[in-house]
Write an enzyme that holds these catalytic residues in place. Structure first.
Site, mmCIF file in Angstrom:
data_model
loop_
_atom_site.group_PDB
_atom_site.id
_atom_site.type_symbol
_atom_site.label_atom_id
_atom_site.label_comp_id
_atom_site.label_asym_id
_atom_site.label_seq_id
_atom_site.Cartn_x
_atom_site.Cartn_y
_atom_site.Cartn_z
ATOM 1 N N LYS A 83 0.851 -1.193 0.000
ATOM 2 C CA LYS A 83 0.000 0.000 0.000
ATOM 3 C C LYS A 83 0.888 1.245 0.000
ATOM 4 O O LYS A 83 1.938 1.267 0.657
ATOM 5 C CB LYS A 83 -0.874 -0.034 1.257
ATOM 6 C CG LYS A 83 -1.888 1.085 1.389
ATOM 7 C CD LYS A 83 -2.703 0.858 2.667
ATOM 8 C CE LYS A 83 -3.842 1.839 2.809
ATOM 9 N NZ LYS A 83 -4.661 1.530 4.009
ATOM 10 N N SER A 161 -9.341 1.302 3.329
ATOM 11 C CA SER A 161 -8.613 2.160 2.401
ATOM 12 C C SER A 161 -7.560 1.423 1.571
ATOM 13 O O SER A 161 -6.967 1.994 0.670
ATOM 14 C CB SER A 161 -7.937 3.302 3.159
ATOM 15 O OG SER A 161 -6.970 2.783 4.083
ATOM 16 N N SER A 185 -9.472 -1.026 7.343
ATOM 17 C CA SER A 185 -8.911 -0.798 6.006
ATOM 18 C C SER A 185 -8.210 -1.984 5.372
ATOM 19 O O SER A 185 -7.896 -1.952 4.194
ATOM 20 C CB SER A 185 -7.960 0.401 6.032
ATOM 21 O OG SER A 185 -8.691 1.586 6.202
#
Length: 454
Positions: A83, A161, A185
């Site tokens: 990420k 996310s 997330s």
């Protein structure tokens, strides 16, 4: 000459690692396979940056180590995605925001990145995220929203996310991926893309070198194709081995089903699926207790009354960039940030005081059971067009998406979401244990996952 197996998309990272060590797959051919999948994908890529040249060089080094019978680990040569919150030496960390486009390249790796490299895992690229990682749906107005990989009727949200980490893995662009979880997330995008997602105990995986959202809640966690993969990555990233070798026996174990709020406003399909799984676990000889848990209900009422610690900490973390640049921030992120700005300090103090009292009581209750169970999310992923530019709809669905997962952050626990492969809808089952019991949770999850997917 080795050949990439036809069923590679179905293989876990551990299975791929075994094939690499047996020299049934070549690391260079493997990295090129994933790079080709990334290049040939026609829609918006889950990746914000791909490390093509460096990844191939690392694959060549893995090939030599394996050939010389000197691998760094079972996963030497296995490509993983990160990420875009993690510092990786030589690359920018943008955190999904235009405001960080001109940031300097990282001079050193985040601790977790460094540990993975030391064991031969290959970073293949950085994946997309919600701006500043603040959002459960996965949308990003300025840098783009990857499309959900399971529901193909209309473009739907991927979950956030860690949106790119989930979709990259589900689209066979890596063997595993790493995300962060502050309110769900890792678990939301994992559930909505039929993956395993592990929310680790707060403080157990280093966040040094990871762009923060809310420092009192941020955790690092893997998204994988199997519980075994999550177990392996947790061990690598934590730098700590599992000292308890005792095998978990599912028969006669105990599950506490958290009724009440976590089962409210469920989509019909989520409700039906969850009851089916509870029945299946019961039929396998597992003792099921179903209760409304006062500590969870009270904590949720407190958050409804006072607001969330996440938005307050997020505002304090990023206000220096946002003030004066509001027009460059995704409206859905900005609106939540501004709620945090207006949150009185006394509210945060009250939430944290209650957090300590309620978590202690909850841990005492959970000590009587092997895990606590609830649906990962109460809803299926909504259409991107319904939420991206409609603030009311965004707030409604984002609140629902985060509702169940956020409890494991604010009442600190470790948690894992498990997929059901035979169901054609992206629905997850979430298991919890008290903070610090990650290895125990993984052992329980591995056995329950066999029952769920039998």
């Amino acid at each position: 000459m080795t050949k990439i197996p036809d069923n590679i998309k179905l293989l876990s990272g551990c299975e791929i690692g075994n094939k690499l060590l047996k020299q049934e797959i070549c690391p260079v051919e493997l990295i090129n396979y994933y790079l080709d999948n990334i290049i040939n994908y026609k829609d918006l890529s889950p990746f914000i940056e791909v490390f093509r040249t460096e990844a191939i060089k690392n694959a060549e080094k893995s090939k030599e180590r394996i050939k010389n019978r000197n691998p760094l680990s079972l996963w030497d040569g296995v490509p993983i995605a990160w990420k875009d919150l993690f510092d990786i030496s030589g690359y920018k960390t943008m955190g999904g925001s235009k405001l960080l486009e001109d940031s300097a390249v990282a001079l050193k790796d985040a601790v977790t990145v460094r540990r993975s490299k030391q064991r031969g895992l290959i970073p293949i690229g950085k994946t997309r995220t919600v701006e500043f990682a603040l959002g459960g749906l996965g949308t990003n107005k300025y840098l783009g929203t990857p499309i959900n990989t399971i529901m193909n009727d209309k473009p739907r949200v991927p979950g956030g996310s860690s949106s790119g980490s989930a979709t990259a893995l589900a689209r066979d662009m890596c063997a595993a991926s790493i995300g962060t979880d502050t309110g769900g997330s890792v678990r939301i995008p994992a559930a909505w893309n039929k993956l395993v997602g592990l929310k680790t105990s707060f403080g157990h995986l280093s966040t040094k070198g990871v762009l923060p959202l809310a420092k009192s809640l941020d955790t690092v966690g893997p998204l994988t194709k199997s519980v075994e993969d999550a177990h392996f990555l947790y061990s690598i990233l934590s730098g700590k081995s599992d000292k308890n070798s005792k095998k978990f026996i599912a028969h006669n174990s105990k599950i506490l089903v958290s009724r009440g709020m976590p089962f409210g406003s469920l989509d019909h399909e989520v409700d039906k699926f969850t009851e089916l799984i509870i029945s299946k676990l019961s039929s396998a000889g597992i003792n099921i207790t179903e209760e409304i848990i006062p500590e969870i209900e009270e904590m949720y009422d407190i958050l409804n009354e006072y607001g969330t610690v996440v938005t307050a900490e997020a505002w304090n973390q990023w206000k220096h960039l946002i003030i004066g640049n509001e027009d460059q921030v995704d409206n859905n992120v900005l609106n939540r940030m501004l709620k945090g700005k207006d949150m009185p300090a006394i509210y945060i103090k009250k939430i944290k005081a209650k957090q300590k009292i309620l978590s202690k009581k909850l841990y005492e209750k959970l000590s009587q059971y092997d895990v606590m169970l609830m649906p990962t999310t109460p809803i299926l992923p909504p259409k991107i067009s319904d939420v991206e530019y409609d603030q009311h709809a965004y707030n409604k669905y984002n609140t629902l998406a985060l509702r169940n997962t956020s409890i494991g952050n604010i009442l600190p626990m470790c948690a894992i979401t498990l997929p059901h492969y035979k169901n054609n809808l992206p629905i997850g089952i979430m298991l919890h244990k008290p903070i610090g019991e990650d290895y125990s949770l993984l052992k329980v999850a591995q056995e329950y996952n066999k029952i769920i997917n039998s």
